[in-house]
Scaffold this motif. Structure first.
Motif, PDB file in Angstrom:
ATOM      1  N   PRO A  77       0.833  -1.209   0.000  1.00  0.00           N
ATOM      2  CA  PRO A  77       0.000   0.000   0.000  1.00  0.00           C
ATOM      3  C   PRO A  77       0.865   1.255   0.000  1.00  0.00           C
ATOM      4  N   SER A  78       0.358   2.310  -0.602  1.00  0.00           N
ATOM      5  CA  SER A  78       1.105   3.563  -0.706  1.00  0.00           C
ATOM      6  C   SER A  78       0.415   4.659   0.090  1.00  0.00           C
ATOM      7  N   HIS A  79       1.208   5.596   0.576  1.00  0.00           N
ATOM      8  CA  HIS A  79       0.659   6.737   1.301  1.00  0.00           C
ATOM      9  C   HIS A  79      -0.220   7.567   0.371  1.00  0.00           C
ATOM     10  N   ARG A  80      -1.383   7.968   0.865  1.00  0.00           N
ATOM     11  CA  ARG A  80      -2.288   8.806   0.083  1.00  0.00           C
ATOM     12  C   ARG A  80      -1.882  10.270   0.213  1.00  0.00           C
ATOM     13  N   LEU A  81      -2.022  11.006  -0.877  1.00  0.00           N
ATOM     14  CA  LEU A  81      -1.676  12.426  -0.915  1.00  0.00           C
ATOM     15  C   LEU A  81      -2.926  13.244  -1.228  1.00  0.00           C
ATOM     16  N   SER A  82      -3.073  14.377  -0.569  1.00  0.00           N
ATOM     17  CA  SER A  82      -4.186  15.279  -0.841  1.00  0.00           C
ATOM     18  C   SER A  82      -3.746  16.701  -0.516  1.00  0.00           C
ATOM     19  N   VAL A  83      -4.473  17.673  -1.036  1.00  0.00           N
ATOM     20  CA  VAL A  83      -4.148  19.060  -0.702  1.00  0.00           C
ATOM     21  C   VAL A  83      -4.539  19.311   0.750  1.00  0.00           C
ATOM     22  N   ALA A  84      -3.831  20.214   1.395  1.00  0.00           N
ATOM     23  CA  ALA A  84      -4.102  20.536   2.797  1.00  0.00           C
ATOM     24  C   ALA A  84      -5.307  21.463   2.887  1.00  0.00           C
ATOM     25  N   GLU A  85      -6.375  20.979   3.487  1.00  0.00           N
ATOM     26  CA  GLU A  85      -7.599  21.780   3.565  1.00  0.00           C
ATOM     27  C   GLU A  85      -7.405  23.042   4.397  1.00  0.00           C
ATOM     28  N   GLU A  86      -6.474  22.995   5.347  1.00  0.00           N
ATOM     29  CA  GLU A  86      -6.238  24.161   6.197  1.00  0.00           C
ATOM     30  C   GLU A  86      -5.110  25.034   5.652  1.00  0.00           C
ATOM     31  N   GLY A  87      -4.648  24.747   4.439  1.00  0.00           N
ATOM     32  CA  GLY A  87      -3.514  25.459   3.864  1.00  0.00           C
ATOM     33  C   GLY A  87      -3.869  26.849   3.367  1.00  0.00           C
ATOM     34  N   GLY A 109      -8.309  23.563  -6.711  1.00  0.00           N
ATOM     35  CA  GLY A 109      -9.481  24.258  -7.238  1.00  0.00           C
ATOM     36  C   GLY A 109     -10.647  24.280  -6.273  1.00  0.00           C
ATOM     37  N   ARG A 110     -10.375  24.087  -4.998  1.00  0.00           N
ATOM     38  CA  ARG A 110     -11.426  23.983  -3.983  1.00  0.00           C
ATOM     39  C   ARG A 110     -11.813  25.375  -3.489  1.00  0.00           C
ATOM     40  N   ILE A 111     -13.097  25.738  -3.661  1.00  0.00           N
ATOM     41  CA  ILE A 111     -13.582  27.023  -3.164  1.00  0.00           C
ATOM     42  C   ILE A 111     -13.807  26.908  -1.660  1.00  0.00           C
ATOM     43  N   VAL A 112     -13.052  27.690  -0.915  1.00  0.00           N
ATOM     44  CA  VAL A 112     -13.093  27.643   0.544  1.00  0.00           C
ATOM     45  C   VAL A 112     -14.201  28.530   1.091  1.00  0.00           C
ATOM     46  N   ALA A 113     -14.363  29.701   0.483  1.00  0.00           N
ATOM     47  CA  ALA A 113     -15.402  30.636   0.915  1.00  0.00           C
ATOM     48  C   ALA A 113     -15.721  31.551  -0.246  1.00  0.00           C
ATOM     49  N   THR A 114     -16.941  32.041  -0.278  1.00  0.00           N
ATOM     50  CA  THR A 114     -17.334  32.961  -1.340  1.00  0.00           C
ATOM     51  C   THR A 114     -18.324  33.965  -0.791  1.00  0.00           C
ATOM     52  N   ALA A 115     -18.347  35.135  -1.382  1.00  0.00           N
ATOM     53  CA  ALA A 115     -19.314  36.158  -1.026  1.00  0.00           C
ATOM     54  C   ALA A 115     -20.288  36.317  -2.179  1.00  0.00           C
TER      55      ALA A 115
END
Length: 408
Positions: A77-87, A109-115
């Motif tokens: 098994p390999s380590h999973r990689l993802s973008v840091a949500e708190e970054g 491309g993750r929208i964290v907040a929008t107005a």
């Protein structure tokens, strides 16, 4: 100490040049595990591990310490990689005739907040851009996020390298307005971190879709879309926007698709810009546009809710034929391997995909180019995500250097 580098340090120094490529692989979802990252980078497992650890230390990605394998897979098994949500995030803004929207966009491309959409764009670009930056700064303060940079999407061709808006017709801004200069000055005055970037809204939508949406995996991607007014186009070649010698490539809105058609703002007649946009659809359907919501929303709502009405169906067929004629000409010239459609064009494709594909095939050279896949854009707010991509690009090129410069 004998002064010799430790194995870990040696691997990291060897892999420093791979930080950017590795981050882009995770950012675009092409390296979901460390094993895939190793293979894509063409490095040893140890070097890939050091690179992933460095990106995690920078707060950009997350390395799952409990590796797992997909059901039925073999091997270690390999380590999973993802973008840091708190970054960190990029601040993105989009201007259109009915106002503007700002958002915070993270890696992936993750929208964290929008107005919500704000106001109506006035004829003074300095005033509008000042309001945009003020709203963006408030959104950043509310979330307490680190900012890598700021990107702006504008419904106009943007001339390079000066960054002037040549044809902001639907904003009533003066031709040649120094949008990039004004925007960068407002960003500096607000004390926002990172560089400021500006681009055409459809170009940026295409970039976002290529990295995170319906265009992923295409080598020669053609995007055609309606905004709130008008029609725009973009071409992505091997992952990079093709903007021409001075940023003005793919002004598809001024292809003539009906020589005896409606007068266009450019001085010609029957351009795609006025024959296949939301106002053209409402007019063809015999519906007077109202002031309550945008023309794009009015047209898409009408198409979805009343397609069975003969006048609405007839208007849709008229626009599909005009759009198909324009797409066929672009296919003959550009030979893309995929077409994606946004805005009202996405809805027209959904309403009658066979008709649109038949028009393109009938008008394409030898009938062969008519087989190019035509898909709908899949990202919500893709121009906003694309504006953020501009701000993220320096980080993707040089993660360590860019974060140091921006203070993020």
């Amino acid at each position: 100490m004998d002064g010799k580098a430790t194995p870990t340090r040696t691997r990291l120094e060897r892999g420093r040049s791979a930080l950017g490529p590795a981050l882009e692989l995770v950012h675009t979802g092409r390296a979901p595990t460390r094993a895939v990252l190793t293979a894509e980078l063409g490095v040893t497992r140890a070097t890939a591990g050091a690179v992933a650890a460095e990106l995690e230390a920078l707060g950009l990605i997350r390395v799952d310490s409990r590796p797992g394998a997909a059901a039925g897979s073999q091997g270690r098994p390999s380590h999973r990689l993802s973008v840091a949500e708190e970054g960190p995030v990029a601040l993105a803004a989009q201007i259109h005739a009915d106002g503007f929207r700002v958002a915070l966009v993270g890696l992936g491309g993750r929208i964290v907040a929008t107005a919500p959409t704000r106001g109506t764009a006035t004829a003074d670009p300095a005033q509008v851009l000042g309001e945009v930056v003020e709203a963006g700064a408030a959104l950043l303060r509310a979330g307490g996020h680190r900012c890598v940079g700021v990107g702006l999407a504008v419904p106009s061709a943007i001339a390079e390298p000066e960054g002037t808006a040549l044809n902001p017709l639907h904003l009533a801004w003066p031709a040649g307005a120094p949008v990039r200069e004004i925007f960068a000055e407002r960003v500096r005055a607000a004390g926002l971190a990172g560089p400021a970037f500006t681009g055409n809204d459809v170009n940026l939508a295409a970039l976002a879709e290529h990295r995170h949406g319906a265009g992923r995996g295409a080598q020669h991607l053609l995007c055609v879309a309606t905004g709130h007014r008008g029609v725009g186009g973009a071409l992505v070649l091997d992952g990079r926007l093709h903007s021409g010698s001075s940023g003005l490539a793919l002004e598809v809105g001024h292809l003539t698709v009906n020589p005896e058609g409606r007068p266009c703002y450019c001085g010609s007649k029957g351009c795609l810009d006025v024959e296949a946009d939301p106002l053209a659809f409402l007019t063809a359907a015999g519906r007077a546009p109202g002031p309550e919501v945008s023309l794009l929303k009015q047209s898409t709502d009408l198409l979805r809710a009343e397609y069975a009405d003969p006048s609405v169906r007839g208007a849709a067929e008229e626009l599909i034929d005009r759009l198909g004629l324009g797409l066929a000409g672009l296919v003959n010239i550009l030979n893309p391997d995929r077409i994606i459609l946004g805005g009202l064009h996405r809805e027209l494709l959904a309403a009658d995909p066979e008709r649109l594909r038949a028009v393109v095939a009938d008008r394409s050279l030898w009938g062969r180019s008519g087989g190019v896949p035509i898909l709908a854009c899949t990202l919500d707010h893709n121009s906003l995500v694309g504006a953020a991509e501009l701000a993220w690009q320096p980080v993707l090129d040089d993660p360590l250097g860019a974060l140091t410069r921006s203070g993020a």
